[in-house]
Design a protein around this motif. Structure first.
Motif, PDB file in Angstrom:
ATOM      1  N   UNK A 113      59.274  39.331  43.428  1.00  0.00           N
ATOM      2  CA  UNK A 113      58.008  39.061  44.096  1.00  0.00           C
ATOM      3  C   UNK A 113      57.559  40.208  44.970  1.00  0.00           C
ATOM      4  N   UNK A 114      58.304  40.483  46.047  1.00  0.00           N
ATOM      5  CA  UNK A 114      58.028  41.620  46.906  1.00  0.00           C
ATOM      6  C   UNK A 114      59.323  42.368  47.156  1.00  0.00           C
ATOM      7  N   UNK A 115      59.203  43.666  47.441  1.00  0.00           N
ATOM      8  CA  UNK A 115      60.365  44.490  47.776  1.00  0.00           C
ATOM      9  C   UNK A 115      59.958  45.453  48.885  1.00  0.00           C
ATOM     10  N   UNK A 116      60.787  45.510  49.943  1.00  0.00           N
ATOM     11  CA  UNK A 116      60.461  46.307  51.120  1.00  0.00           C
ATOM     12  C   UNK A 116      61.688  47.069  51.597  1.00  0.00           C
ATOM     13  N   UNK A 117      61.449  48.263  52.159  1.00  0.00           N
ATOM     14  CA  UNK A 117      62.537  48.955  52.844  1.00  0.00           C
ATOM     15  C   UNK A 117      62.955  48.156  54.075  1.00  0.00           C
ATOM     16  N   UNK A 118      64.164  48.426  54.534  1.00  0.00           N
ATOM     17  CA  UNK A 118      64.702  47.728  55.695  1.00  0.00           C
ATOM     18  C   UNK A 118      63.737  47.791  56.871  1.00  0.00           C
ATOM     19  N   UNK A 119      63.211  48.946  57.157  1.00  0.00           N
ATOM     20  CA  UNK A 119      62.334  49.103  58.323  1.00  0.00           C
ATOM     21  C   UNK A 119      61.038  48.316  58.181  1.00  0.00           C
ATOM     22  N   UNK A 120      60.589  48.134  56.934  1.00  0.00           N
ATOM     23  CA  UNK A 120      59.345  47.401  56.705  1.00  0.00           C
ATOM     24  C   UNK A 120      59.572  45.886  56.686  1.00  0.00           C
ATOM     25  N   UNK A 121      60.798  45.478  56.381  1.00  0.00           N
ATOM     26  CA  UNK A 121      61.111  44.049  56.310  1.00  0.00           C
ATOM     27  C   UNK A 121      61.121  43.386  57.675  1.00  0.00           C
ATOM     28  N   UNK A 122      60.877  44.180  58.737  1.00  0.00           N
ATOM     29  CA  UNK A 122      60.820  43.612  60.082  1.00  0.00           C
ATOM     30  C   UNK A 122      59.699  42.580  60.185  1.00  0.00           C
ATOM     31  N   UNK A 123      58.663  42.734  59.355  1.00  0.00           N
ATOM     32  CA  UNK A 123      57.546  41.791  59.405  1.00  0.00           C
ATOM     33  C   UNK A 123      57.960  40.405  58.913  1.00  0.00           C
ATOM     34  N   UNK A 124      59.105  40.311  58.215  1.00  0.00           N
ATOM     35  CA  UNK A 124      59.632  39.036  57.741  1.00  0.00           C
ATOM     36  C   UNK A 124      60.919  38.649  58.472  1.00  0.00           C
TER      37      UNK A 124
END
Length: 381
Positions: A278-289
């Motif tokens: 579905x979605x894939x994010x770098x660790x630093x970007x996954x802060x929003x989740x």
């Protein structure tokens, strides 16, 4: 089913009195053959989960020994009906009796009750309904009847406490998550149990060792592995200087993450041809989740709706077969709560604690991440 039977059980040379349940499944007319279910044995001397331990002695003396529950029967309708459900009927009654006794005799200001029957039923039988034998070849009314039976069981449990509303109590009914019945048998990606290798092998990031015959064995070849997928929604880069067997140079980490994310998006289910991630994010970007940090993976991803397995691998908005979803429930009633009111606010698990704190008139925890659900309160709270 008969429960509360105390006999001796021996483990590692130690014999202790233990509580069991029994269920006669079948008896021949001549009495010569039978099928008998015998539960696991619960050590009646074990008080390690009780504080103070004297509370255990008091509850057991007035309510009876803790009855064991069954987790068998997920793929056998007979065992679900004759063992799984009755064992939970007995346990639900025991837990309700215990809490009612403590409320009536110890006069607690707050009681937290956790009941695991719905979760266990979901994991044992409901998630199999659409795709796995024998349920996929069964009239769906059969397995739907079982899951409805579990909800009726829970409803009866909650009903044991409703009269406390008349005594000034407030009751909150919450769940940590729902459960999905998947539409497809998905590729094993995002599964919480163990390290998932197939998809990452297909994409060229994970390599397994082979035996003398060239057959794969269940051991990662770290000298040839640049990344692995483990812990549900995370991909970890096999990084030099950080990981024990790291081979990826830190200066190459960012580019490798970009390639992995692109490959995850491009991966298609071999059976349906549909996108799996579905979605894939770098660790630093996954802060929003709230899915980032030093103990989290280098990449956070979710499984696309339709390929979910139970819960935890997709977004919280995911829906599944038979109107299933991972959305939790929140119901509140009693002193301080509006009557016949539904809020449009999205209620999160982290909002429950500060809401209870406000109802009790206690301090909201300093590190609390949620906020009280003001919308449901009467003005005087």
């Amino acid at each position: 089913m008969v429960s509360g039977i105390i006999d001796n059980a021996t483990k590692k040379g130690l014999t202790k009195p233990s509580c069991r349940s029994y269920k006669l499944l079948e008896l021949s007319p001549d009495g010569k053959t039978l099928r008998l279910w015998i539960s696991n044995a619960l050590d009646t001397t074990n008080k390690m989960l009780w504080q103070p331990s004297a509370l255990y002695d008091e509850v057991i003396a007035h309510v009876g020994p803790v009855p064991p529950v069954s987790l068998i029967g997920g793929e056998d309708p007979e065992l679900v009906e004759k063992v799984f459900l009755p064992s939970w009927d007995i346990y639900c009654q025991w837990q309700a009796d215990s809490i009612a006794y403590l409320l009536d005799n110890q006069h607690f200001d707050a009681v937290f009750s956790h009941l695991h029957n719905v979760d266990c039923a979901g994991h044992q039988l409901w998630h199999l309904a659409k795709t796995l034998a024998p349920w996929k070849d069964t009239d769906e009314k059969v397995y739907q009847r079982f899951i409805e039976r579990v909800y009726q069981q829970t409803d009866a449990y909650l009903g044991r406490f409703l009269h406390y509303l008349d005594e000034g109590y407030t009751i909150l009914v919450v769940s940590d998550h729902g459960l999905l019945v998947g539409e497809n048998v998905p590729p094993i990606l995002g599964e919480y149990g163990g390290l998932n290798t197939q998809v990452m092998e297909d994409l060229g990031y994970t390599t397994l060792k082979t035996d003398e015959n060239g057959q794969k064995i269940d051991e990662v070849d770290w000298e040839k592995t640049t990344a692995v997928q483990i812990r549900s929604n995370y991909v970890y880069v096999n990084l030099k200087g950080r990981d024990k067997h790291g081979i990826v140079d830190p200066k190459d980490k960012y580019d490798l993450e970009e390639k992995i994310i692109s490959d995850l998006y491009n991966y298609r289910d071999p059976r349906t041809g549909k996108r799996v991630v579905g979605i894939a994010l770098r660790n630093k970007d996954a802060i929003i989740l709230d899915a980032s940090g030093p103990e989290c993976g280098d990449i956070f991803f979710t499984v696309e709706e339709g390929f979910n397995r139970l819960h935890g691998d997709g977004l919280t908005t995911a829906e599944g077969y038979f109107e299933t979803s991972v959305s939790p429930v929140f119901i509140a009633s009693g002193k301080g709560i509006k009557s016949q009111f539904t809020t449009d606010r999205v209620i999160r698990q982290v909002d429950v604690t500060p809401t209870i704190a406000l109802l009790l008139g206690t301090r909201i925890p300093a590190q609390c991440e949620g906020a009280p659900i003001y919308q449901i309160f009467k003005s005087e709270v």
